[in-house]
Motif scaffolding. Structure first.
Motif, PDB file in Angstrom:
ATOM      1  N   LYS A   1      60.809 -59.874  72.765  1.00  0.00           N
ATOM      2  CA  LYS A   1      61.164 -58.490  72.435  1.00  0.00           C
ATOM      3  C   LYS A   1      62.679 -58.370  72.327  1.00  0.00           C
ATOM      4  N   THR A   2      63.093 -57.552  71.384  1.00  0.00           N
ATOM      5  CA  THR A   2      64.515 -57.290  71.242  1.00  0.00           C
ATOM      6  C   THR A   2      64.745 -55.825  71.561  1.00  0.00           C
ATOM      7  N   ILE A   3      65.710 -55.568  72.422  1.00  0.00           N
ATOM      8  CA  ILE A   3      65.982 -54.177  72.763  1.00  0.00           C
ATOM      9  C   ILE A   3      67.427 -53.844  72.410  1.00  0.00           C
ATOM     10  N   ILE A   4      67.588 -52.824  71.592  1.00  0.00           N
ATOM     11  CA  ILE A   4      68.923 -52.331  71.276  1.00  0.00           C
ATOM     12  C   ILE A   4      69.073 -51.006  71.993  1.00  0.00           C
ATOM     13  N   PHE A   5      70.188 -50.925  72.694  1.00  0.00           N
ATOM     14  CA  PHE A   5      70.362 -49.826  73.611  1.00  0.00           C
ATOM     15  C   PHE A   5      71.709 -49.204  73.310  1.00  0.00           C
ATOM     16  N   SER A   6      71.654 -47.955  72.838  1.00  0.00           N
ATOM     17  CA  SER A   6      72.912 -47.325  72.457  1.00  0.00           C
ATOM     18  C   SER A   6      73.314 -46.301  73.491  1.00  0.00           C
ATOM     19  N   THR A   7      74.566 -46.301  73.868  1.00  0.00           N
ATOM     20  CA  THR A   7      75.010 -45.345  74.870  1.00  0.00           C
ATOM     21  C   THR A   7      76.530 -45.210  74.847  1.00  0.00           C
ATOM     22  N   HIS A   8      77.006 -44.155  75.459  1.00  0.00           N
ATOM     23  CA  HIS A   8      78.439 -44.094  75.698  1.00  0.00           C
ATOM     24  C   HIS A   8      78.708 -44.171  77.203  1.00  0.00           C
ATOM     25  N   LEU A   9      77.640 -44.377  77.986  1.00  0.00           N
ATOM     26  CA  LEU A   9      77.788 -44.504  79.433  1.00  0.00           C
ATOM     27  C   LEU A   9      77.894 -45.978  79.795  1.00  0.00           C
ATOM     28  N   MET A  10      79.072 -46.412  80.208  1.00  0.00           N
ATOM     29  CA  MET A  10      79.317 -47.835  80.398  1.00  0.00           C
ATOM     30  C   MET A  10      78.599 -48.402  81.618  1.00  0.00           C
ATOM     31  N   GLU A  11      78.394 -47.550  82.651  1.00  0.00           N
ATOM     32  CA  GLU A  11      77.729 -48.053  83.858  1.00  0.00           C
ATOM     33  C   GLU A  11      76.311 -48.531  83.542  1.00  0.00           C
ATOM     34  N   THR A  12      75.593 -47.716  82.774  1.00  0.00           N
ATOM     35  CA  THR A  12      74.220 -48.123  82.448  1.00  0.00           C
ATOM     36  C   THR A  12      74.229 -49.343  81.549  1.00  0.00           C
ATOM     37  N   ALA A  13      75.149 -49.382  80.603  1.00  0.00           N
ATOM     38  CA  ALA A  13      75.223 -50.531  79.703  1.00  0.00           C
ATOM     39  C   ALA A  13      75.477 -51.797  80.498  1.00  0.00           C
ATOM     40  N   GLU A  14      76.387 -51.669  81.442  1.00  0.00           N
ATOM     41  CA  GLU A  14      76.745 -52.819  82.262  1.00  0.00           C
ATOM     42  C   GLU A  14      75.544 -53.358  83.020  1.00  0.00           C
ATOM     43  N   ARG A  15      74.705 -52.442  83.442  1.00  0.00           N
ATOM     44  CA  ARG A  15      73.548 -52.836  84.234  1.00  0.00           C
ATOM     45  C   ARG A  15      72.454 -53.462  83.382  1.00  0.00           C
ATOM     46  N   LEU A  16      72.287 -52.964  82.149  1.00  0.00           N
ATOM     47  CA  LEU A  16      71.132 -53.386  81.359  1.00  0.00           C
ATOM     48  C   LEU A  16      71.434 -54.484  80.340  1.00  0.00           C
ATOM     49  N   CYS A  17      72.662 -54.514  79.815  1.00  0.00           N
ATOM     50  CA  CYS A  17      72.882 -55.315  78.608  1.00  0.00           C
ATOM     51  C   CYS A  17      73.442 -56.693  78.903  1.00  0.00           C
ATOM     52  N   LYS A  18      72.998 -57.639  78.093  1.00  0.00           N
ATOM     53  CA  LYS A  18      73.578 -58.977  78.165  1.00  0.00           C
ATOM     54  C   LYS A  18      74.615 -59.144  77.077  1.00  0.00           C
ATOM     55  N   ASP A  19      74.315 -58.564  75.907  1.00  0.00           N
ATOM     56  CA  ASP A  19      75.261 -58.638  74.798  1.00  0.00           C
ATOM     57  C   ASP A  19      75.664 -57.222  74.447  1.00  0.00           C
ATOM     58  N   ILE A  20      76.901 -57.095  73.977  1.00  0.00           N
ATOM     59  CA  ILE A  20      77.320 -55.753  73.552  1.00  0.00           C
ATOM     60  C   ILE A  20      78.108 -55.829  72.251  1.00  0.00           C
ATOM     61  N   ILE A  21      78.122 -54.674  71.606  1.00  0.00           N
ATOM     62  CA  ILE A  21      79.101 -54.500  70.548  1.00  0.00           C
ATOM     63  C   ILE A  21      79.736 -53.146  70.824  1.00  0.00           C
ATOM     64  N   LEU A  22      81.035 -53.097  70.656  1.00  0.00           N
ATOM     65  CA  LEU A  22      81.744 -51.834  70.867  1.00  0.00           C
ATOM     66  C   LEU A  22      82.314 -51.416  69.528  1.00  0.00           C
ATOM     67  N   ILE A  23      81.957 -50.220  69.079  1.00  0.00           N
ATOM     68  CA  ILE A  23      82.541 -49.761  67.824  1.00  0.00           C
ATOM     69  C   ILE A  23      83.295 -48.464  68.052  1.00  0.00           C
ATOM     70  N   ASN A  24      84.305 -48.298  67.247  1.00  0.00           N
ATOM     71  CA  ASN A  24      85.082 -47.065  67.286  1.00  0.00           C
ATOM     72  C   ASN A  24      85.567 -46.784  65.878  1.00  0.00           C
ATOM     73  N   LYS A  25      85.477 -45.538  65.467  1.00  0.00           N
ATOM     74  CA  LYS A  25      85.925 -45.135  64.140  1.00  0.00           C
ATOM     75  C   LYS A  25      85.361 -46.054  63.060  1.00  0.00           C
ATOM     76  N   ALA A  26      84.031 -46.232  63.084  1.00  0.00           N
ATOM     77  CA  ALA A  26      83.305 -46.931  62.042  1.00  0.00           C
ATOM     78  C   ALA A  26      83.481 -48.457  62.060  1.00  0.00           C
ATOM     79  N   ARG A  27      84.365 -48.951  62.931  1.00  0.00           N
ATOM     80  CA  ARG A  27      84.617 -50.400  62.900  1.00  0.00           C
ATOM     81  C   ARG A  27      84.282 -51.062  64.233  1.00  0.00           C
ATOM     82  N   LYS A  28      83.991 -52.355  64.140  1.00  0.00           N
ATOM     83  CA  LYS A  28      83.738 -53.127  65.348  1.00  0.00           C
ATOM     84  C   LYS A  28      85.052 -53.369  66.070  1.00  0.00           C
ATOM     85  N   VAL A  29      85.030 -53.150  67.400  1.00  0.00           N
ATOM     86  CA  VAL A  29      86.234 -53.358  68.192  1.00  0.00           C
ATOM     87  C   VAL A  29      86.102 -54.643  68.995  1.00  0.00           C
ATOM     88  N   LEU A  30      84.876 -54.899  69.407  1.00  0.00           N
ATOM     89  CA  LEU A  30      84.643 -55.956  70.390  1.00  0.00           C
ATOM     90  C   LEU A  30      83.165 -56.321  70.302  1.00  0.00           C
TER      91      LEU A  30
END
Lengths: 450, 308
Positions: free
Chosen positions: B189-218
């Motif tokens: 299963k693949t789970i994509i999890f979108s949020t602006h809450l970093m604490e939850t992301a930190e707890r759940l995600c193994k991989d991340i992408i950070l975007i800002n103003k339409a572009r990938k930041v990290l």
């Protein structure tokens, strides 16, 4: 395709399983019958007899008045007042009518007052005393000089607002005085009556094959079919709009669009709600046809109902066909409006123009009924948006040539194709636009982009 | 801990751009999502998260670039394999819960019999069985959100996309839903999890992408990102630090917390050097710990960086 059917089923059930649908479908015919019966019932409730003291200073009018107020005489008048088509009804029916009409006849108890040797004011105070004691309801003083057109007849009643009694009484008195005047002038009343008789114009329409039809029955039936289509289209069109706005407002659209094509979703909605409308419309039409047919065979009303235009299975198929065409025309407009606005209230304002077109079409029905073959009738029964309401009326009034019916279907189906194309493009963008109402230029841009 | 990326790529976005008439919502965005790992899709509000998700789900198509699921371009045909819980979500107000769930399942191609079985299963798991025949308006907001989650997973999608799934939930239900998501996460299963809450992301995600103003930041594995940012923060507790913490060639920043002191090492200074100097100076230490930057810190730093 399976998803499309899932949407159809969902939308159909959503409408049909509602209480309002059940009530509307099953109770509407009963309500219609009830509404037509209520006045009959109310007017058949009799108040007590009106007791009237009559002081007849001529000595001749009282007897005539009593005769005019007798049950037989009132029956004759009631019969004469009923419309022309009741003239030819069979004898047994007349008996029934007589019994019914007898219930409408107001009872009057006439108390003659001796006038000899009393002045008018003495008579007045005598009867007023009796009225005050509750022994009488009203009094009438007939002047002695009834030939004088300015002669004053004095009628006072405690039941002044009982207009039915008052009208009946006034008529009876008028007749009595008139006949007394004639007799005083030595004119034969019967002779005069026969000279005065209205001519009997036998007015009936002819259809293409030369079969006679009764015009007033055609008018009623055509009006009914026009109204039925107009009402159903308006109700179901707005139901579509409500459903679209709900999905947009609750953001269910986002889930739906991630599951099926917007076109499937919109068409599924139109077809589902359309089938629900067709169900209701068929039940009404079926009930009407059944009731009329059964009534025609089972009761004496046959001869009246027989004058209704014959509705063939072809006509019913055409009515259903035009209902569907009208539904898809208006439903796609309402779906389009629903996807543009943010609330039902906002949609209500935009719903005004299409409703206005429907209403205009409904008013054109009167012109169509009056002259089904005029060029106006031709054009309004071909024009898109108008035809679904006007063409069935025209078919019922007088079957137009088949090529005109075909042309009408063609122009309207072309209009549907264009509208659905247009609406589905607005729908797929509009449904995901939150927060503000779309403007017309925006809408046109979505269409170009899609 | 070996955290090298091994699982196969399920969703691949390549140079995706999406423009609306007057602005660019997503620009030249590329990322890979791997099976069996929770992928965090992070960014401030208005960064282009929802637009990107809509392209993955097949609601809109990119103007340029491609989004693929297992090598196949996203289209309506793939929608049955994706489950999407939108950020803005709702239910039919006057409809029974079971009827809505059946409808959503049917739209994803699940037959009625199978749907009924799964509905009972999921309602039981969410402790909502007795609400099956109730209407939406009878349910609390938290219950409605659980129902929406059920609607998302009824067709057992291989890709699950959750856009801010916890917004508006009370802490108990957040915990509960996190457990359910954790259970759902299996190898295929693949789970994509979108949020602006970093604490939850930190707890759940193994991989991340950070975007800002339409572009990938990290982007990349959370572990690697943290490691690349880490190693310059140390938490201290003790006494007799002397003038060392005032030495700006050694320590660039000092923050006193309630029970420890957080110091940021100056450029070119490792934690070992600081420890040695402290010990040499005769400080008594009860705590000396390298700390990782939180995702929140990284987020703020990077977003600020791209905003300027």
């Amino acid at each position: 395709m399976n998803k499309f059917l899932a949407v159809v089923k969902h939308e159909y059930r959503k409408v049909v399983l509602k209480w309002s649908f059940l009530i509307g479908t099953l109770l509407m015919p009963f309500i219609a019958i009830l509404i037509s019966l209520v006045p009959l019932i109310i007017f058949s409730i009799k108040s007590g007899p009106t007791r009237i003291a009559v002081a007849d200073q001529t000595g001749n009018v009282l007897a005539r008045l009593q005769k005019n107020l007798s049950a037989e005489r009132m029956m004759e008048k009631a019969k004469a007042a009923t419309s022309e088509q009741f003239k030819n009804i069979p004898a047994s029916q007349q008996d029934k009518m007589r019994n019914n009409a007898a219930q409408f006849i107001q009872d009057f108890v006439i108390e003659p007052v001796a006038t000899t040797g009393k002045s008018e004011s003495e008579l007045r105070s005598q009867v007023l005393e009796q009225i005050n004691r509750g022994e009488l309801d009203a009094y009438l003083i007939i002047p002695s000089d009834i030939e004088d057109p300015n002669a004053k007849f004095e009628f006072r009643s405690r039941k002044g607002s009982d207009f039915i009694s008052n009208d009946t009484f006034t008529d009876a008195l008028n007749d009595a005085v008139r006949s007394q005047r004639l007799s005083d002038a030595h004119i034969d009343e019967a002779k005069l009556a026969s000279l005065n008789e209205r001519i009997n114009l036998d007015s009936k329409g002819l259809d293409e094959s030369g079969v006679e039809k009764d015009n007033s029955a055609v008018f009623a039936a055509s009006f009914a079919i026009g109204l039925m289509i107009y009402v159903t289209l308006a109700i179901y069109g707005q139901a579509i709009m409500g459903a679209v706005v709900e999905e947009k407002e609750t953001r269910i659209a986002e889930i739906l669009f991630s599951s099926a094509r917007p076109f499937e979703l919109m068409m599924g909605k139109l077809v589902g709600v359309g089938l629900a409308g067709l169900t209701q419309f068929s039940i009404w039409l079926g009930t009407a046809v059944t009731v009329i047919t059964v009534a025609a065979f089972q009761t004496d009303l046959g001869s009246i109902l027989g004058s209704l235009p014959a509705i063939s299975p072809l006509m019913i198929a055409l009515f259903l066909g035009f209902f569907l065409v009208g539904f898809f025309l208006y439903a796609s407009i309402f779906a389009l409006i629903g996807s543009m606005v943010t609330t039902v209230q906002e949609g209500g304002q935009f719903a005004f123009p299409p409703i206005l077109i429907m209403l205009a079409a409904f008013y054109f029905c009167f012109a169509v009924i009056r002259d089904p073959n005029s060029s106006l009738s031709f054009w309004v029964s071909i024009a898109p948006f108008m035809a679904p309401i006007t063409m069935p009326v025209r078919i019922l009034a007088e079957m137009p040539p088949y090529w005109q019916i075909g042309l009408s279907f063609l122009t309207n189906i072309a209009a549907i194709a264009a509208l659905v194309w247009f609406a589905s493009r607005v729908y797929r963008v509009g449904m995901l636009m939150y927060g503000k109402r779309a403007t017309i230029p925006e809408m046109l841009k979505w269409i170009r982009q899609a | 801990m070996s955290d090298t990326v091994s699982a196969e790529v399920t969703i691949r976005a390549s140079n995706v751009t999406k423009r609306f008439s007057d602005f660019t919502a997503v620009e030249d965005l590329s990322f890979d999502v791997r099976a069996g790992r929770v992928f965090g899709f992070l960014g401030p509000n208005g960064a282009g998260k929802t637009t990107t998700i809509r392209m993955i789900v097949g609601i809109t198509a990119p103007d340029q670039g491609t989004v693929e699921l297992n090598g196949e371009r996203i289209s309506y045909r793939l929608q049955n394999r994706i489950g999407y819980l939108p950020e803005e979500r709702g239910l039919y107000k006057k409809m029974r819960i079971v009827d809505q769930l059946r409808y959503f399942a049917a739209l994803k191609g699940v037959g009625t019999a199978e749907a009924d079985k799964r509905i009972d299963e999921w309602l039981g798991r969410m402790q909502l069985s007795e609400w099956k025949r109730k209407r939406t308006t009878d349910l609390s907001k938290g219950m409605q959100q659980k129902i929406q989650f059920i609607a998302t997973v009824l067709h057992d999608p291989e890709v699950l996309i959750l856009d801010e799934p916890f917004s508006g939930l009370d802490p108990i239900n957040v915990e509960f839903l996190m457990d359910v998501i954790d259970e759902y996460k299996t190898a295929d299963k693949t789970i994509i999890f979108s949020t602006h809450l970093m604490e939850t992301a930190e707890r759940l995600c193994k991989d991340i992408i950070l975007i800002n103003k339409a572009r990938k930041v990290l982007g990349g594995s959370l572990r690697e990102i943290k490691e690349s940012y880490g190693k310059n923060l140390v938490a201290l507790r003790g006494s007799n630090f002397g003038p060392l913490l005032g030495d700006r060639t050694l320590v660039s920043k000092v923050v006193s917390n309630a029970d420890d002191i957080e110091v940021q090492l100056a450029n070119g200074v490792s934690s070992g050097i600081l420890l040695k100097k402290l010990v040499d100076a005769g400080s008594s230490l009860t705590k000396f710990e390298e700390i990782e930057p939180s995702l929140n810190d990284i987020f703020i730093e990077r977003v600020k960086g791209t905003d300027e």
